[in-house]
Scaffold this motif. Structure first.
Motif, PDB file in Angstrom:
ATOM      1  N   PHE A 134       0.830  -1.197   0.000  1.00 37.82           N
ATOM      2  CA  PHE A 134       0.000   0.000   0.000  1.00 37.82           C
ATOM      3  C   PHE A 134       0.867   1.250   0.000  1.00 37.82           C
ATOM      4  O   PHE A 134       2.031   1.221   0.390  1.00 37.82           O
ATOM      5  N   VAL A 135       0.283   2.363  -0.431  1.00 34.94           N
ATOM      6  CA  VAL A 135       0.992   3.637  -0.515  1.00 34.94           C
ATOM      7  C   VAL A 135       0.363   4.632   0.459  1.00 34.94           C
ATOM      8  O   VAL A 135      -0.707   4.392   1.014  1.00 34.94           O
ATOM      9  N   GLN A 136       1.024   5.758   0.636  1.00 36.37           N
ATOM     10  CA  GLN A 136       0.509   6.816   1.502  1.00 36.37           C
ATOM     11  C   GLN A 136      -0.815   7.360   0.968  1.00 36.37           C
ATOM     12  O   GLN A 136      -1.032   7.404  -0.245  1.00 36.37           O
ATOM     13  N   TYR A 137      -1.682   7.793   1.867  1.00 37.59           N
ATOM     14  CA  TYR A 137      -3.018   8.249   1.488  1.00 37.59           C
ATOM     15  C   TYR A 137      -3.009   9.482   0.588  1.00 37.59           C
ATOM     16  O   TYR A 137      -3.982   9.747  -0.100  1.00 37.59           O
ATOM     17  N   ASN A 138      -1.905  10.240   0.543  1.00 43.57           N
ATOM     18  CA  ASN A 138      -1.872  11.446  -0.284  1.00 43.57           C
ATOM     19  C   ASN A 138      -1.081  11.263  -1.576  1.00 43.57           C
ATOM     20  O   ASN A 138      -0.824  12.223  -2.292  1.00 43.57           O
ATOM     21  N   ALA A 139      -0.718  10.029  -1.919  1.00 47.55           N
ATOM     22  CA  ALA A 139      -0.003   9.737  -3.162  1.00 47.55           C
ATOM     23  C   ALA A 139      -1.018   9.385  -4.250  1.00 47.55           C
ATOM     24  O   ALA A 139      -1.792   8.439  -4.086  1.00 47.55           O
ATOM     25  N   PRO A 140      -1.057  10.120  -5.355  1.00 44.07           N
ATOM     26  CA  PRO A 140      -2.006   9.787  -6.423  1.00 44.07           C
ATOM     27  C   PRO A 140      -1.672   8.434  -7.052  1.00 44.07           C
ATOM     28  O   PRO A 140      -0.509   8.112  -7.266  1.00 44.07           O
ATOM     29  N   ILE A 141      -2.717   7.648  -7.327  1.00 45.76           N
ATOM     30  CA  ILE A 141      -2.541   6.328  -7.944  1.00 45.76           C
ATOM     31  C   ILE A 141      -3.543   6.161  -9.088  1.00 45.76           C
ATOM     32  O   ILE A 141      -4.507   6.926  -9.216  1.00 45.76           O
ATOM     33  N   GLU A 142      -3.301   5.145  -9.884  1.00 40.97           N
ATOM     34  CA  GLU A 142      -4.239   4.740 -10.928  1.00 40.97           C
ATOM     35  C   GLU A 142      -4.535   3.262 -10.693  1.00 40.97           C
ATOM     36  O   GLU A 142      -3.619   2.444 -10.658  1.00 40.97           O
ATOM     37  N   PHE A 177      -2.764  -1.587  -9.036  1.00 42.41           N
ATOM     38  CA  PHE A 177      -2.605  -0.136  -9.059  1.00 42.41           C
ATOM     39  C   PHE A 177      -1.135   0.217  -9.196  1.00 42.41           C
ATOM     40  O   PHE A 177      -0.261  -0.602  -8.940  1.00 42.41           O
ATOM     41  N   ASN A 178      -0.903   1.446  -9.615  1.00 40.94           N
ATOM     42  CA  ASN A 178       0.452   1.990  -9.647  1.00 40.94           C
ATOM     43  C   ASN A 178       0.375   3.481  -9.327  1.00 40.94           C
ATOM     44  O   ASN A 178      -0.682   4.097  -9.478  1.00 40.94           O
ATOM     45  N   THR A 179       1.470   4.032  -8.845  1.00 43.62           N
ATOM     46  CA  THR A 179       1.501   5.465  -8.552  1.00 43.62           C
ATOM     47  C   THR A 179       1.636   6.235  -9.850  1.00 43.62           C
ATOM     48  O   THR A 179       2.207   5.740 -10.825  1.00 43.62           O
ATOM     49  N   VAL A 180       1.092   7.439  -9.846  1.00 46.18           N
ATOM     50  CA  VAL A 180       1.177   8.302 -11.041  1.00 46.18           C
ATOM     51  C   VAL A 180       1.869   9.590 -10.727  1.00 46.18           C
ATOM     52  O   VAL A 180       2.057   9.960  -9.612  1.00 46.18           O
TER      53      VAL A 180
END
Length: 150
Positions: free
Chosen positions: A111-119, A147-150
């Motif tokens: 999982f990523v940080q809640y404020n990192a945009p993802i697709e 998903f991946n970060t954008v």
């Protein structure tokens, strides 16, 4: 004696592969935005858009933010339109916000940080559904997703 291939020969052969095996071409997923999920607040509440109905069962991509997961080893998360520092899961259909959807992962991802945009990309489902493992209610879901970060 072994024959060496030139770079041009190798690139030409690779370029021909999609024509030889058309069924292996990756289909482009259609993009769905949070503003396209619903068409109105009707008498019965939110009404799904024609685009959501048309794309149901198809591969779609949605850009947003990952709400904080309930636990570190979950196979799902909530995709939100804006960064949220709290988990937005609901207890009933009436509580369902119009700017989130649940993403069920095909395989575990970090999982990523809640404020990192993802697709997120997966198969779109709509309609009320209660997860038998967690009891959480959802109106919109992506299945077999990644998903991946954008």
């Amino acid at each position: 004696m072994r024959q060496a291939f030139t770079r041009r020969q190798v690139l030409g052969a690779l370029a021909a592969l999609p024509a030889l095996f058309p069924s292996y071409r990756a289909a482009a997923a259609e993009t769905l935005g949070f503003g396209e999920l619903y068409k109105s607040f009707g008498v019965l509440g939110l009404e799904f858009s024609d685009k959501v109905k048309r794309l149901s069962g198809k591969d779609v991509t949605v850009k947003g933010f990952m709400a904080p997961p309930l636990k570190a080893e979950a196979n799902f998360f909530v995709l939100t339109e804006i960064p949220m520092s709290l988990c937005p899961f609901c207890s009933s259909d009436a509580d369902w916000p119009d700017n989130i959807l649940v993403v069920y992962l095909a395989r575990k991802q970090t999982f990523v940080q809640y404020n990192a945009p993802i697709e997120a990309r997966g198969v779109l489902e709509y309609g009320s559904w209660t997860d038998p493992e967690t009891g959480f209610v959802s109106q919109l879901r992506l299945r077999e997703a990644a998903f991946n970060t954008v």
